[in-house]
Enzyme design. Structure first.
Site, PDB file in Angstrom:
ATOM      1  N   CYS A 114     -10.614  -1.852  -3.169  1.00  0.00           N
ATOM      2  CA  CYS A 114      -8.779  -1.330  -3.890  1.00  0.00           C
ATOM      3  C   CYS A 114      -9.556  -1.301  -5.914  1.00  0.00           C
ATOM      4  O   CYS A 114      -9.446  -2.283  -6.294  1.00  0.00           O
ATOM      5  CB  CYS A 114      -7.891  -2.088  -3.594  1.00  0.00           C
ATOM      6  SG  CYS A 114      -6.358  -1.888  -4.542  1.00  0.00           S
ATOM      7  N   VAL A 167      -2.585  -5.323  -1.731  1.00  0.00           N
ATOM      8  CA  VAL A 167      -3.680  -6.263  -2.072  1.00  0.00           C
ATOM      9  C   VAL A 167      -3.749  -5.592  -3.949  1.00  0.00           C
ATOM     10  O   VAL A 167      -3.692  -4.382  -4.177  1.00  0.00           O
ATOM     11  CB  VAL A 167      -5.251  -6.511  -2.219  1.00  0.00           C
ATOM     12  CG1 VAL A 167      -4.799  -7.373  -0.352  1.00  0.00           C
ATOM     13  CG2 VAL A 167      -5.873  -5.343  -2.071  1.00  0.00           C
ATOM     14  N   TRP A 194      -4.617  -5.083   5.885  1.00  0.00           N
ATOM     15  CA  TRP A 194      -5.770  -5.829   5.654  1.00  0.00           C
ATOM     16  C   TRP A 194      -6.002  -6.948   6.545  1.00  0.00           C
ATOM     17  O   TRP A 194      -4.914  -7.429   6.813  1.00  0.00           O
ATOM     18  CB  TRP A 194      -5.648  -6.029   4.048  1.00  0.00           C
ATOM     19  CG  TRP A 194      -5.696  -4.998   3.190  1.00  0.00           C
ATOM     20  CD1 TRP A 194      -4.201  -4.873   2.437  1.00  0.00           C
ATOM     21  CD2 TRP A 194      -6.146  -4.535   2.501  1.00  0.00           C
ATOM     22  NE1 TRP A 194      -4.612  -4.043   1.041  1.00  0.00           N
ATOM     23  CE2 TRP A 194      -5.705  -3.460   1.373  1.00  0.00           C
ATOM     24  CE3 TRP A 194      -7.478  -4.413   2.773  1.00  0.00           C
ATOM     25  CZ2 TRP A 194      -6.292  -2.312   0.812  1.00  0.00           C
ATOM     26  CZ3 TRP A 194      -8.601  -2.825   2.344  1.00  0.00           C
ATOM     27  CH2 TRP A 194      -7.954  -2.078   0.969  1.00  0.00           C
ATOM     28  N   TYR A 227      -4.747   9.462  -7.313  1.00  0.00           N
ATOM     29  CA  TYR A 227      -3.403   9.144  -6.322  1.00  0.00           C
ATOM     30  C   TYR A 227      -1.989  10.432  -6.358  1.00  0.00           C
ATOM     31  O   TYR A 227      -2.957  11.204  -5.050  1.00  0.00           O
ATOM     32  CB  TYR A 227      -3.149   7.848  -6.050  1.00  0.00           C
ATOM     33  CG  TYR A 227      -4.292   6.775  -5.803  1.00  0.00           C
ATOM     34  CD1 TYR A 227      -4.631   6.282  -4.276  1.00  0.00           C
ATOM     35  CD2 TYR A 227      -5.041   5.695  -6.686  1.00  0.00           C
ATOM     36  CE1 TYR A 227      -4.864   5.503  -3.914  1.00  0.00           C
ATOM     37  CE2 TYR A 227      -5.494   5.282  -6.438  1.00  0.00           C
ATOM     38  CZ  TYR A 227      -5.942   4.859  -4.733  1.00  0.00           C
ATOM     39  OH  TYR A 227      -6.423   3.440  -4.412  1.00  0.00           O
ATOM     40  N   VAL A 283       1.821  -3.537   2.794  1.00  0.00           N
ATOM     41  CA  VAL A 283       1.085  -5.091   2.719  1.00  0.00           C
ATOM     42  C   VAL A 283      -0.443  -4.884   1.680  1.00  0.00           C
ATOM     43  O   VAL A 283      -1.003  -3.732   2.243  1.00  0.00           O
ATOM     44  CB  VAL A 283       0.184  -5.590   4.010  1.00  0.00           C
ATOM     45  CG1 VAL A 283      -0.440  -7.047   4.109  1.00  0.00           C
ATOM     46  CG2 VAL A 283       1.051  -5.860   5.356  1.00  0.00           C
TER      47      VAL A 283
END
Length: 339
Positions: free
Chosen positions: A50, A118, A83, A181, A116
């Site tokens: 990521c 990171v 994750w 993106y 969720v």
């Protein structure tokens, strides 16, 4: 900001909109949000795949926070709970004792909205999520965690340059970090073309800026360079093909390719990059735009170690500080997928 749980098969079929971070408490020197800076209290959960999490990995290493802030590395391949810690023995994070990052989210708020993501900072004693604010987290590591920085740590967010850094980062975020993106997950031709054009327009402006100076702001590495690097290092491996940002490759732009190699070869940057994790995550998780889940063999990574000659522009990578030391045992990137 890693892809949230669920919805990976929907990418390319519904309009892309990056959600704002839901949990925005801050860990600060004065503890004003109830979370004071404290060695050993927090755990940084990341994915090497990521780009948003990679900012924190680089910052932590440059600042020498390894002893003060432990790090958990999630599997680059998510399942329907997002994750997971399947890289660790028994599929559990050895410090938090959980199988999924979502468990830390749920200890903060039951059924948390927004997925969720990171990087995430987790309070070890309670096992509760503190923040997933990827925009603020690294700024706080640089400016609020100074009492725990290593001797010789660089100033990644110098106060006298913050306005300039913020301005540069805003453009990089909108058109490059997030722009790839928006291009890759576009659901229509016009939407894609606008996003893709924005990516390359900004990259060309950045290349012009970097023609006569080694770093984006001032003569040392700052937070702005970290944020641009994490997109550039993924560009040819995933964004050029997978996200259709293919007007040209990074290796075809003389200035940006040299700039990216300069940073890659700087301790704290390339030694945190895992191209295997990067490629497998994007090509195998985003089934909405790559339903076969086939991971391409290329590109050739050998060029990342080639001479860049950017030192001829001057600049002092770490300012009055020093480079970080060798990568700690247990945090080294596996050799597979490395240039």
């Amino acid at each position: 900001m890693g892809d949230g749980d669920g919805g990976n098969s929907a990418y390319g079929h519904k309009s892309f909109d990056r959600s704002a971070s839901r949990f925005t408490d801050r860990v600060t020197a004065d503890g004003r949000d109830g979370w004071p800076v404290e060695a050993g209290r927090y755990r940084l959960v990341v994915s090497r795949a990521c780009p948003w999490a990679s900012r924190a990995v680089i910052s932590r290493r440059l600042l020498g926070l390894e002893d003060a802030l432990s790090m958990a590395i999630a599997d680059p391949i998510q399942d329907d709970r997002s994750w997971r810690f399947t890289l660790d023995p028994d599929g559990r994070d050895p410090v938090l004792g959980i199988r999924y990052l979502s468990e830390a989210y749920e200890r903060h708020e039951s059924d948390p909205p927004g997925g969720v993501s990171v990087p995430a900072l987790v309070d070890v004693p309670s096992g509760k999520l503190v923040t997933n604010d990827y925009q603020q987290l690294t700024l706080d590591l640089a400016a609020e965690w100074t009492a725990l920085h290593r001797p010789g740590a660089p100033d990644l967010y110098p106060e006298q340059l913050r306005d300039q850094i913020d301005t540069v980062m805003a453009g990089v975020y909108e058109d490059v970090n997030n722009g790839v993106y928006r291009a890759g997950f576009a659901t229509g031709q016009k939407e894609y073309e606008e996003a893709c054009a924005g990516v390359f327009r900004r990259l060309e402006l950045l290349a012009s800026r970097l023609t006569g100076q080694r770093y984006l702001v001032g003569d040392t590495i700052t937070e702005a360079d970290i944020r641009l690097f994490t997109t550039l290092v993924r560009f040819d491996a995933v964004y050029h093909g997978h996200f259709k940002c293919n007007r040209w490759k990074l290796t075809e732009n003389q200035v940006l390719w040299a700039y990216a190699r300069d940073l890659f070869q700087t301790p704290g940057f390339g030694d945190t990059v895992d191209f295997d994790h990067i490629k497998r995550h994007y090509y195998q998780v985003h089934t909405g735009i790559n339903p076969t889940r086939i991971v391409p063999l290329g590109p050739d990574l050998a060029g990342w170690r080639s001479p860049h000659h950017r030192e001829e522009l001057g600049g002092r990578p770490f300012g009055d500080g020093t480079p970080p030391g060798p990568v700690r045992a247990g945090e080294q990137v596996p050799q597979r997928g490395r240039p």
